[in-house]
Design a protein around this motif. Structure first.
Motif, mmCIF file in Angstrom:
data_model
loop_
_atom_site.group_PDB
_atom_site.id
_atom_site.type_symbol
_atom_site.label_atom_id
_atom_site.label_comp_id
_atom_site.label_asym_id
_atom_site.label_seq_id
_atom_site.Cartn_x
_atom_site.Cartn_y
_atom_site.Cartn_z
ATOM 1 N N ILE A 196 0.818 -1.205 0.000
ATOM 2 C CA ILE A 196 0.000 0.000 0.000
ATOM 3 C C ILE A 196 0.858 1.265 0.000
ATOM 4 C CG2 ILE A 196 -0.330 0.281 2.483
ATOM 5 C CD1 ILE A 196 -3.360 0.706 1.759
ATOM 6 N N ASN A 197 1.966 1.253 0.751
ATOM 7 C CA ASN A 197 2.814 2.443 0.867
ATOM 8 C C ASN A 197 4.086 2.271 0.045
ATOM 9 O OD1 ASN A 197 1.178 3.889 2.729
ATOM 10 N ND2 ASN A 197 1.849 2.469 4.314
ATOM 11 N N MET A 198 4.169 3.025 -1.046
ATOM 12 C CA MET A 198 5.342 2.983 -1.927
ATOM 13 C C MET A 198 5.575 4.379 -2.490
ATOM 14 S SD MET A 198 4.553 -0.430 -4.160
ATOM 15 C CE MET A 198 2.940 0.181 -4.661
ATOM 16 N N GLU A 225 -6.746 1.579 -8.105
ATOM 17 C CA GLU A 225 -7.759 2.417 -8.743
ATOM 18 C C GLU A 225 -7.533 2.492 -10.254
ATOM 19 O OE1 GLU A 225 -9.907 6.388 -7.189
ATOM 20 O OE2 GLU A 225 -7.729 6.540 -7.415
ATOM 21 N N TYR A 226 -6.293 2.663 -10.658
ATOM 22 C CA TYR A 226 -5.968 2.741 -12.083
ATOM 23 C C TYR A 226 -6.267 1.414 -12.786
ATOM 24 C CZ TYR A 226 -3.570 3.528 -16.448
ATOM 25 O OH TYR A 226 -3.295 3.660 -17.784
ATOM 26 N N PRO A 246 -2.982 -2.637 8.906
ATOM 27 C CA PRO A 246 -4.386 -2.725 8.495
ATOM 28 C C PRO A 246 -5.295 -1.941 9.435
ATOM 29 C CG PRO A 246 -3.744 -4.726 9.615
ATOM 30 C CD PRO A 246 -2.513 -3.868 9.508
ATOM 31 N N THR A 247 -6.059 -1.046 8.869
ATOM 32 C CA THR A 247 -7.050 -0.308 9.646
ATOM 33 C C THR A 247 -8.374 -0.364 8.902
ATOM 34 O OG1 THR A 247 -6.670 1.810 8.542
ATOM 35 C CG2 THR A 247 -5.275 1.316 10.460
ATOM 36 N N ILE A 248 -9.428 -0.055 9.588
ATOM 37 C CA ILE A 248 -10.743 -0.034 8.956
ATOM 38 C C ILE A 248 -10.760 1.005 7.832
ATOM 39 C CG2 ILE A 248 -13.191 0.461 9.314
ATOM 40 C CD1 ILE A 248 -12.326 -2.191 10.510
ATOM 41 N N THR A 297 -8.994 -0.354 4.824
ATOM 42 C CA THR A 297 -9.807 -1.417 4.237
ATOM 43 C C THR A 297 -10.920 -0.830 3.385
ATOM 44 O OG1 THR A 297 -9.350 -2.828 6.146
ATOM 45 C CG2 THR A 297 -11.211 -3.441 4.756
ATOM 46 N N ILE A 298 -11.664 0.089 3.930
ATOM 47 C CA ILE A 298 -12.775 0.708 3.200
ATOM 48 C C ILE A 298 -12.254 1.456 1.977
ATOM 49 C CG2 ILE A 298 -14.567 2.488 3.327
ATOM 50 C CD1 ILE A 298 -14.911 1.616 6.299
ATOM 51 N N LYS A 299 -11.214 2.234 2.168
ATOM 52 C CA LYS A 299 -10.640 3.035 1.082
ATOM 53 C C LYS A 299 -10.167 2.152 -0.069
ATOM 54 C CE LYS A 299 -7.406 6.909 0.726
ATOM 55 N NZ LYS A 299 -6.385 7.672 1.454
ATOM 56 N N THR A 300 -9.469 1.076 0.244
ATOM 57 C CA THR A 300 -8.926 0.236 -0.824
ATOM 58 C C THR A 300 -10.003 -0.585 -1.527
ATOM 59 O OG1 THR A 300 -8.328 -1.449 0.791
ATOM 60 C CG2 THR A 300 -6.612 0.085 0.148
ATOM 61 N N ILE A 301 -10.977 -1.060 -0.798
ATOM 62 C CA ILE A 301 -12.069 -1.813 -1.431
ATOM 63 C C ILE A 301 -12.858 -0.898 -2.367
ATOM 64 C CG2 ILE A 301 -14.234 -3.048 -1.028
ATOM 65 C CD1 ILE A 301 -11.720 -4.696 -0.344
#
Length: 157
Positions: free
Chosen positions: A61-63, A73-74, A91-93, A96-100
């Motif tokens: 996730i972090n790069m 997203e792309y 991992p946080t809620i 999780t929500i943002k990535t889904i």
């Protein structure tokens, strides 16, 4: 005939590549997977052009340059048949929500067990196969409907 599934691993952590290669080389399943590695999202996009037959993307996730959420997203906006699994150590809620919402289909929590990674890959690839079959079946049904409409139009003339 190439039966290997191409899996792209996108992570700026350089120690991950030899670990994954070694793990899968030891297993019978090693012949089924061909791993391609990228160190950030922009490099992943370039490699995706070189390898358009990627079956699944595992992304940190972090790069730098382009993070995993932006990459996910792309990918979703350009080819929604390529699943993206996010790898994260935090991992946080909210994540999780943002990535889904932005296209990720699953998560691997770092440090992850490589057996869990293999199970995740299998599950995601099975889901992808069903998704693509569904798309193809819908197109086939649409084609049959159009053919029936054409037949009716010809009969009415």
């Amino acid at each position: 005939m190439d039966l290997q599934v191409k899996i792209m691993v996108v992570d700026d952590e350089v120690d991950l590549e030899p670990l994954i290669r070694q793990k899968f080389r030891k297993q019978i399943r090693s012949n089924e997977y061909d791993f391609i590695f990228a160190h950030n999202g922009l490099e992943a996009l370039a490699k995706l052009i070189e390898h358009p037959d990627i079956g699944v993307i595992l992304s940190d996730i972090n790069m730098p340059e382009m993070d995993g959420i932006q990459l996910s997203e792309y990918i979703l906006s350009t080819d929604n048949t390529i699943p993206v699994v996010i790898m994260t150590g935090k991992p946080t809620i909210d994540y999780t929500i943002k990535t889904i919402k932005r296209g990720a289909v699953d998560f691997l929590v770092k440090p992850f067990n490589l057996n869990d990674m293999e199970l995740c890959i299998e599950r995601v690839l099975n889901q992808r196969e069903l998704f693509i079959e569904n798309i193809l079946l819908k197109k086939e049904v649409e084609g049959k409907k159009r053919l029936e409409e054409l037949k009716k139009q010809l009969q009415n003339k």
